[in-house]
Design an enzyme around this catalytic site. Sequence first.
Site, PDB file in Angstrom:
ATOM      1  N   ALA A 109     -12.238  37.873  34.524  1.00 21.07           N
ATOM      2  CA  ALA A 109     -13.448  37.810  35.354  1.00 21.07           C
ATOM      3  C   ALA A 109     -13.215  37.012  36.644  1.00 21.07           C
ATOM      4  O   ALA A 109     -13.685  37.388  37.710  1.00 21.07           O
ATOM      5  CB  ALA A 109     -14.591  37.201  34.549  1.00 21.07           C
TER       6      ALA A 109
ATOM      7  N   HIS B 109     -28.731  31.448  22.188  1.00 24.22           N
ATOM      8  CA  HIS B 109     -29.265  30.710  23.343  1.00 24.22           C
ATOM      9  C   HIS B 109     -30.096  31.589  24.278  1.00 24.22           C
ATOM     10  O   HIS B 109     -30.936  31.092  25.008  1.00 24.22           O
ATOM     11  CB  HIS B 109     -28.123  30.047  24.117  1.00 24.22           C
ATOM     12  CG  HIS B 109     -27.080  31.018  24.576  1.00 24.22           C
ATOM     13  ND1 HIS B 109     -26.219  31.635  23.706  1.00 24.22           N
ATOM     14  CD2 HIS B 109     -26.778  31.499  25.803  1.00 24.22           C
ATOM     15  CE1 HIS B 109     -25.428  32.439  24.390  1.00 24.22           C
ATOM     16  NE2 HIS B 109     -25.749  32.378  25.656  1.00 24.22           N
TER      17      HIS B 109
ATOM     18  N   LYS C 295     -18.254  38.789  38.658  1.00 19.06           N
ATOM     19  CA  LYS C 295     -17.805  37.473  39.127  1.00 19.06           C
ATOM     20  C   LYS C 295     -16.956  37.662  40.395  1.00 19.06           C
ATOM     21  O   LYS C 295     -17.506  37.889  41.457  1.00 19.06           O
ATOM     22  CB  LYS C 295     -17.011  36.759  38.021  1.00 19.06           C
ATOM     23  CG  LYS C 295     -17.895  36.171  36.928  1.00 19.06           C
ATOM     24  CD  LYS C 295     -18.293  37.170  35.892  1.00 19.06           C
ATOM     25  CE  LYS C 295     -18.969  36.550  34.697  1.00 19.06           C
ATOM     26  NZ  LYS C 295     -19.495  37.582  33.776  1.00 19.06           N
TER      27      LYS C 295
ATOM     28  N   ASP D 105      -8.680  38.316  29.971  1.00 14.62           N
ATOM     29  CA  ASP D 105     -10.108  38.384  30.320  1.00 14.62           C
ATOM     30  C   ASP D 105     -10.180  37.836  31.745  1.00 14.62           C
ATOM     31  O   ASP D 105     -10.149  36.628  31.975  1.00 14.62           O
ATOM     32  CB  ASP D 105     -10.900  37.517  29.323  1.00 14.62           C
ATOM     33  CG  ASP D 105     -12.381  37.426  29.669  1.00 14.62           C
ATOM     34  OD1 ASP D 105     -12.774  37.947  30.724  1.00 14.62           O
ATOM     35  OD2 ASP D 105     -13.134  36.830  28.879  1.00 14.62           O
TER      36      ASP D 105
ATOM     37  N   PHE E 134     -14.810  33.374  25.564  1.00 14.90           N
ATOM     38  CA  PHE E 134     -16.163  33.222  26.108  1.00 14.90           C
ATOM     39  C   PHE E 134     -17.155  33.720  25.051  1.00 14.90           C
ATOM     40  O   PHE E 134     -16.788  34.440  24.131  1.00 14.90           O
ATOM     41  CB  PHE E 134     -16.310  33.995  27.430  1.00 14.90           C
ATOM     42  CG  PHE E 134     -17.631  33.701  28.086  1.00 14.90           C
ATOM     43  CD1 PHE E 134     -17.924  32.409  28.496  1.00 14.90           C
ATOM     44  CD2 PHE E 134     -18.603  34.676  28.238  1.00 14.90           C
ATOM     45  CE1 PHE E 134     -19.165  32.106  29.055  1.00 14.90           C
ATOM     46  CE2 PHE E 134     -19.841  34.382  28.802  1.00 14.90           C
ATOM     47  CZ  PHE E 134     -20.121  33.097  29.212  1.00 14.90           C
TER      48      PHE E 134
ATOM     49  N   TYR F 291     -20.955  63.939  38.611  1.00 17.20           N
ATOM     50  CA  TYR F 291     -20.792  63.511  37.215  1.00 17.20           C
ATOM     51  C   TYR F 291     -19.321  63.233  36.904  1.00 17.20           C
ATOM     52  O   TYR F 291     -18.987  62.262  36.238  1.00 17.20           O
ATOM     53  CB  TYR F 291     -21.341  64.587  36.264  1.00 17.20           C
ATOM     54  CG  TYR F 291     -21.420  64.082  34.842  1.00 17.20           C
ATOM     55  CD1 TYR F 291     -22.570  63.443  34.384  1.00 17.20           C
ATOM     56  CD2 TYR F 291     -20.341  64.209  33.968  1.00 17.20           C
ATOM     57  CE1 TYR F 291     -22.648  62.944  33.094  1.00 17.20           C
ATOM     58  CE2 TYR F 291     -20.399  63.718  32.680  1.00 17.20           C
ATOM     59  CZ  TYR F 291     -21.566  63.089  32.242  1.00 17.20           C
ATOM     60  OH  TYR F 291     -21.634  62.593  30.968  1.00 17.20           O
TER      61      TYR F 291
HETATM   62  C1  P61 Z   1     -21.299  33.600  32.893  1.00 18.08           C
HETATM   63  F1  P61 Z   1     -25.193  32.439  29.825  1.00 18.08           F
HETATM   64  N1  P61 Z   1     -19.987  35.321  31.948  1.00 18.08           N
HETATM   65  O1  P61 Z   1     -20.263  32.892  32.909  1.00 18.08           O
HETATM   66  P1  P61 Z   1     -20.616  40.278  31.447  1.00 18.08           P
HETATM   67  N2  P61 Z   1     -15.722  37.002  30.058  1.00 18.08           N
HETATM   68  C2  P61 Z   1     -15.981  35.884  30.768  1.00 18.08           C
HETATM   69  C3  P61 Z   1     -17.249  35.665  31.253  1.00 18.08           C
HETATM   70  O2  P61 Z   1     -17.493  34.564  31.941  1.00 18.08           O
HETATM   71  C4  P61 Z   1     -18.277  36.640  30.995  1.00 18.08           C
HETATM   72  C5  P61 Z   1     -17.936  37.807  30.276  1.00 18.08           C
HETATM   73  C6  P61 Z   1     -16.666  37.952  29.809  1.00 18.08           C
HETATM   74  C7  P61 Z   1     -21.201  34.934  32.339  1.00 18.08           C
HETATM   75  C8  P61 Z   1     -22.465  35.733  32.130  1.00 18.08           C
HETATM   76  C9  P61 Z   1     -23.130  35.180  30.920  1.00 18.08           C
HETATM   77  O3  P61 Z   1     -24.483  33.444  27.478  1.00 18.08           O
HETATM   78  C10 P61 Z   1     -24.068  34.040  28.597  1.00 18.08           C
HETATM   79  O4  P61 Z   1     -20.360  41.075  32.679  1.00 18.08           O
HETATM   80  C11 P61 Z   1     -14.901  34.899  30.995  1.00 18.08           C
HETATM   81  O5  P61 Z   1     -21.605  39.179  31.656  1.00 18.08           O
HETATM   82  O6  P61 Z   1     -20.942  41.119  30.282  1.00 18.08           O
HETATM   83  C12 P61 Z   1     -19.589  36.450  31.431  1.00 18.08           C
HETATM   84  O7  P61 Z   1     -19.194  39.590  31.158  1.00 18.08           O
HETATM   85  C13 P61 Z   1     -18.943  38.869  29.996  1.00 18.08           C
HETATM   86  C14 P61 Z   1     -23.947  34.073  30.959  1.00 18.08           C
HETATM   87  C15 P61 Z   1     -22.813  35.709  29.714  1.00 18.08           C
HETATM   88  C16 P61 Z   1     -24.416  33.504  29.806  1.00 18.08           C
HETATM   89  C17 P61 Z   1     -23.288  35.170  28.540  1.00 18.08           C
HETATM   90  O8  P61 Z   1     -22.373  33.222  33.364  1.00 18.08           O
END
Ligand code: P61
Length: 458
Positions: free
Chosen positions: A216, A449, A257, A214, A123, A71
Amino acid sequence: MKSPIEPFRIKVVEPVKLLDRAERNRMIREAGFNVFKLPAEAIFIDLLTDSGTSAMSDNQWAGMMTGDESYAGCRNFYHLKETVKDIFGFDFILPTHQGRAAENILFHTMAKKGDFIPSNIHFDTTRANIEFIGAVALDCVIDEGLDPELEHPFKGNMDPQKLEKVIEEHGKENIPLVALTITNNSGGGQPVSMQNIKEISQICKKHQLKLFIDAARFAENAYFIKLREEGYADKTIHAIVKEMFSYADGCWVSAKKDAMVNIGGFIALKDGDLFQKLQNLLILQEGFPTYGGLAGRDLEAVARGLRDVLHEDYLKYRIQHTAYLANLISEAGVPIVKPIGGHAVYIDAKKFLPHIPQSKFPGQALTVAMYREAGIRVVEIGSLMFAAKDPETGQWKYPELELVRLAIPRRVYTSSHLEYVAEAMVKIRDKKESLKGLKLVYEPPFLRHFTAEMEEID
Ligand code: P61
């Protein structure tokens, strides 16, 4: 262009099946023309996202077996902490189950109703988390970043003058932090230059504002810096990443990512006092600070993935693989965002389907056509995702860019899969005038969406 060679070989395979056209038609209708509502088994090639869809390496899988599920104080946390310190240079880390959980904790702790948070382009999860607390998310990307056809090496850059104007207009006391999304996902996966990170950081310092990245897709961004920015050709990716983050106060990362895991995320930062405050909410919402929202084995996979992604032969292949698909599509006369970004190909749906106005969701019409034609799932990044009603006038405001994203999972699809996708695009191009617009029949209050339902308009 010759197809790029994969710098790995395949050890485990997962069968995929193409449903016949009649079944695909039935499935998409039943899903309310929303590809998020399709069962994944009804999909042949899934380019919905590059998030959480990577194939982990043998090294990552081996690391999963070393998971310490205590834990408190599990060894994998310390490994991740050391790795983050070595790669990003930050002393403090808070693991979260994914990126948006990090955003929630960060903005709930740092921002309040009525605040303003500038970024290059937020994003959608970031924007939603900011708006959920009643703050305002402002996009300050350079004008070039909004022109899909314009060639510019760093279209993800933030416009320093736009940032200065935001600070002047809204007052620094109402800006809890400045964000920078690298690469800039909603603007076409475009990178941000080192010069720009430095300049934005200097503006933040001048006004005593915190800069958070951010991050990713930090490694893809670093590789673009190596390829395109003067003075970086001979630097290692590790050194470039270290420099990028040296200009920031902290970052949040969706590890799904570039860290190449199926679940995971974290916040990392310099400031010990802020870390203490963030920790309180982390404990409430995610878990004890040494595991956050993750199991020990997941923390280990993140730590190892962060090192995997720094390999230059991998990044070279990754960027070439994306470019391979982009070039095949572009050569077929389909308009795409240029230059080609890191993790995805973005089709300019507004230009491709001029007979469908934004009020009838041309990006979504193309998304539906890709599934119908070939069992391919892609995602709309346009009016379905971003259009909003102006609270004062009641008028719909549509986003500048109406894109369809073909995101490429890491180490998952081969070049022949990509050729199949390009062939499907050619077939759609030849009958594009027959594609129909859509109307909403159900929409939730935010991130619509994901769960919206639509009907085709005859
Ligand atoms: C993606 F259709 N991205 O690109 P989490 N920051 C950034 C991202 O690209 C991001 C997050 C934060 C996705 C997943 C996704 O409507 C959608 O780990 C630059 O997904 O929580 C995520 O990170 C959030 C796809 C998110 C979507 C929302 O495909």
